[in-house]
Scaffold this motif. Sequence first.
Motif, PDB file in Angstrom:
ATOM      1  N   SER A   9       0.858  -1.171   0.000  1.00 16.79           N
ATOM      2  CA  SER A   9       0.000   0.000   0.000  1.00 16.79           C
ATOM      3  C   SER A   9       0.895   1.221   0.000  1.00 16.79           C
ATOM      4  N   VAL A  10       0.590   2.122  -0.900  1.00 21.52           N
ATOM      5  CA  VAL A  10       1.271   3.408  -0.933  1.00 21.52           C
ATOM      6  C   VAL A  10       0.201   4.425  -0.572  1.00 21.52           C
ATOM      7  N   ILE A  11       0.393   5.099   0.533  1.00 20.44           N
ATOM      8  CA  ILE A  11      -0.621   5.977   1.081  1.00 20.44           C
ATOM      9  C   ILE A  11      -0.391   7.419   0.618  1.00 20.44           C
ATOM     10  N   ALA A  12      -1.461   8.055   0.153  1.00 24.98           N
ATOM     11  CA  ALA A  12      -1.403   9.470  -0.228  1.00 24.98           C
ATOM     12  C   ALA A  12      -1.180  10.302   1.032  1.00 24.98           C
ATOM     13  N   SER A  13      -0.217  11.205   0.945  1.00 23.12           N
ATOM     14  CA  SER A  13       0.077  12.078   2.074  1.00 23.12           C
ATOM     15  C   SER A  13       0.463  13.448   1.528  1.00 23.12           C
ATOM     16  N   TYR A  14      -0.367  14.444   1.808  1.00 21.47           N
ATOM     17  CA  TYR A  14      -0.093  15.784   1.296  1.00 21.47           C
ATOM     18  C   TYR A  14      -0.768  16.821   2.181  1.00 21.47           C
ATOM     19  N   ASP A  15      -0.285  18.052   2.092  1.00 18.47           N
ATOM     20  CA  ASP A  15      -0.965  19.177   2.702  1.00 18.47           C
ATOM     21  C   ASP A  15      -0.761  20.382   1.803  1.00 18.47           C
ATOM     22  N   CYS A  29      -8.071  22.143  -0.710  1.00 17.80           N
ATOM     23  CA  CYS A  29      -6.964  21.221  -0.973  1.00 17.80           C
ATOM     24  C   CYS A  29      -7.549  19.839  -1.265  1.00 17.80           C
ATOM     25  N   VAL A  30      -7.533  19.441  -2.550  1.00 16.59           N
ATOM     26  CA  VAL A  30      -8.188  18.203  -2.960  1.00 16.59           C
ATOM     27  C   VAL A  30      -7.259  17.400  -3.856  1.00 16.59           C
ATOM     28  N   GLY A  31      -7.102  16.120  -3.544  1.00 16.17           N
ATOM     29  CA  GLY A  31      -6.297  15.231  -4.375  1.00 16.17           C
ATOM     30  C   GLY A  31      -7.176  14.263  -5.140  1.00 16.17           C
ATOM     31  N   THR A  32      -6.611  13.651  -6.170  1.00 13.56           N
ATOM     32  CA  THR A  32      -7.347  12.631  -6.914  1.00 13.56           C
ATOM     33  C   THR A  32      -7.598  11.409  -6.038  1.00 13.56           C
ATOM     34  N   VAL A  33      -6.848  11.309  -4.945  1.00 10.44           N
ATOM     35  CA  VAL A  33      -7.087  10.324  -3.883  1.00 10.44           C
ATOM     36  C   VAL A  33      -7.084  11.110  -2.578  1.00 10.44           C
ATOM     37  N   ALA A  34      -7.995  10.815  -1.693  1.00  9.20           N
ATOM     38  CA  ALA A  34      -8.065  11.524  -0.421  1.00  9.20           C
ATOM     39  C   ALA A  34      -6.804  11.318   0.396  1.00  9.20           C
ATOM     40  N   ASN A  35      -6.410  12.335   1.132  1.00  9.56           N
ATOM     41  CA  ASN A  35      -5.242  12.265   2.002  1.00  9.56           C
ATOM     42  C   ASN A  35      -5.409  11.107   2.978  1.00  9.56           C
ATOM     43  N   GLY A  36      -4.384  10.253   3.069  1.00  9.08           N
ATOM     44  CA  GLY A  36      -4.416   9.110   3.972  1.00  9.08           C
ATOM     45  C   GLY A  36      -4.977   7.840   3.356  1.00  9.08           C
ATOM     46  N   GLU A  37      -5.452   7.917   2.129  1.00 10.68           N
ATOM     47  CA  GLU A  37      -5.998   6.751   1.444  1.00 10.68           C
ATOM     48  C   GLU A  37      -4.948   6.142   0.516  1.00 10.68           C
ATOM     49  N   ALA A  53      -5.313  23.046  -5.312  1.00  9.12           N
ATOM     50  CA  ALA A  53      -5.649  23.917  -4.188  1.00  9.12           C
ATOM     51  C   ALA A  53      -5.789  25.352  -4.679  1.00  9.12           C
ATOM     52  N   LYS A  54      -6.410  26.172  -3.843  1.00  9.83           N
ATOM     53  CA  LYS A  54      -6.460  27.620  -4.061  1.00  9.83           C
ATOM     54  C   LYS A  54      -5.975  28.277  -2.786  1.00  9.83           C
ATOM     55  N   ASP A  55      -5.159  29.332  -2.952  1.00 14.40           N
ATOM     56  CA  ASP A  55      -4.708  30.038  -1.762  1.00 14.40           C
ATOM     57  C   ASP A  55      -5.797  31.010  -1.312  1.00 14.40           C
ATOM     58  N   ALA A  56      -5.545  31.726  -0.218  1.00 13.54           N
ATOM     59  CA  ALA A  56      -6.537  32.625   0.343  1.00 13.54           C
ATOM     60  C   ALA A  56      -6.917  33.745  -0.626  1.00 13.54           C
ATOM     61  N   ALA A  57      -6.033  34.062  -1.575  1.00 10.72           N
ATOM     62  CA  ALA A  57      -6.317  35.091  -2.577  1.00 10.72           C
ATOM     63  C   ALA A  57      -7.065  34.522  -3.782  1.00 10.72           C
ATOM     64  N   GLY A  58      -7.289  33.203  -3.797  1.00  8.17           N
ATOM     65  CA  GLY A  58      -8.016  32.580  -4.895  1.00  8.17           C
ATOM     66  C   GLY A  58      -7.156  32.094  -6.046  1.00  8.17           C
ATOM     67  N   ASN A  59      -5.843  32.139  -5.892  1.00  4.55           N
ATOM     68  CA  ASN A  59      -4.936  31.677  -6.944  1.00  4.55           C
ATOM     69  C   ASN A  59      -4.878  30.148  -6.952  1.00  4.55           C
ATOM     70  N   PRO A  60      -5.159  29.524  -8.106  1.00  4.96           N
ATOM     71  CA  PRO A  60      -5.128  28.062  -8.165  1.00  4.96           C
ATOM     72  C   PRO A  60      -3.717  27.508  -8.330  1.00  4.96           C
ATOM     73  N   VAL A  61      -3.488  26.343  -7.745  1.00  3.72           N
ATOM     74  CA  VAL A  61      -2.219  25.638  -7.868  1.00  3.72           C
ATOM     75  C   VAL A  61      -2.519  24.157  -8.093  1.00  3.72           C
ATOM     76  N   THR A  62      -1.803  23.544  -9.023  1.00  4.91           N
ATOM     77  CA  THR A  62      -1.953  22.115  -9.278  1.00  4.91           C
ATOM     78  C   THR A  62      -0.577  21.473  -9.258  1.00  4.91           C
ATOM     79  N   ARG A  63      -0.460  20.360  -8.569  1.00  2.00           N
ATOM     80  CA  ARG A  63       0.785  19.590  -8.553  1.00  2.00           C
ATOM     81  C   ARG A  63       0.448  18.143  -8.902  1.00  2.00           C
ATOM     82  N   THR A  64       1.213  17.592  -9.847  1.00  2.00           N
ATOM     83  CA  THR A  64       1.009  16.205 -10.263  1.00  2.00           C
ATOM     84  C   THR A  64       2.295  15.425 -10.069  1.00  2.00           C
ATOM     85  N   VAL A  65       2.176  14.237  -9.523  1.00  2.00           N
ATOM     86  CA  VAL A  65       3.305  13.337  -9.321  1.00  2.00           C
ATOM     87  C   VAL A  65       3.030  12.072 -10.127  1.00  2.00           C
TER      88      VAL A  65
END
Length: 70
Positions: A9-15, A29-37, A53-65
């Motif tokens: 099992s490889v567990i998703a872990s992100y913040d 903050c939303v992943g294609t797999v829930a954090n801890g799953e 994710a979106k920061d408090a100013a509404g700027n979107p960020v996407t990270r893919t691994v």
Amino acid sequence: KKARKGKASVIASYDCVDSVPGLAAAAGCVGTVANGEPLDTATRGPKTFTVRAKDAAGNPVTRTVTYKVK
């Protein structure tokens, strides 16, 4: 990470944290797999995992691994 089909099992872990002082932590903050799953290791081959994710100013960020199941 490398994973073997059906063996581990490889567990998703992100913040998501806003790096600008004075702003709140990232919202939505939303992943294609829930954090801890567990990530998909059911079939061999390359896979991707994305967090959006979106920061408090509404700027979107996407990270893919990309990871590979052997």
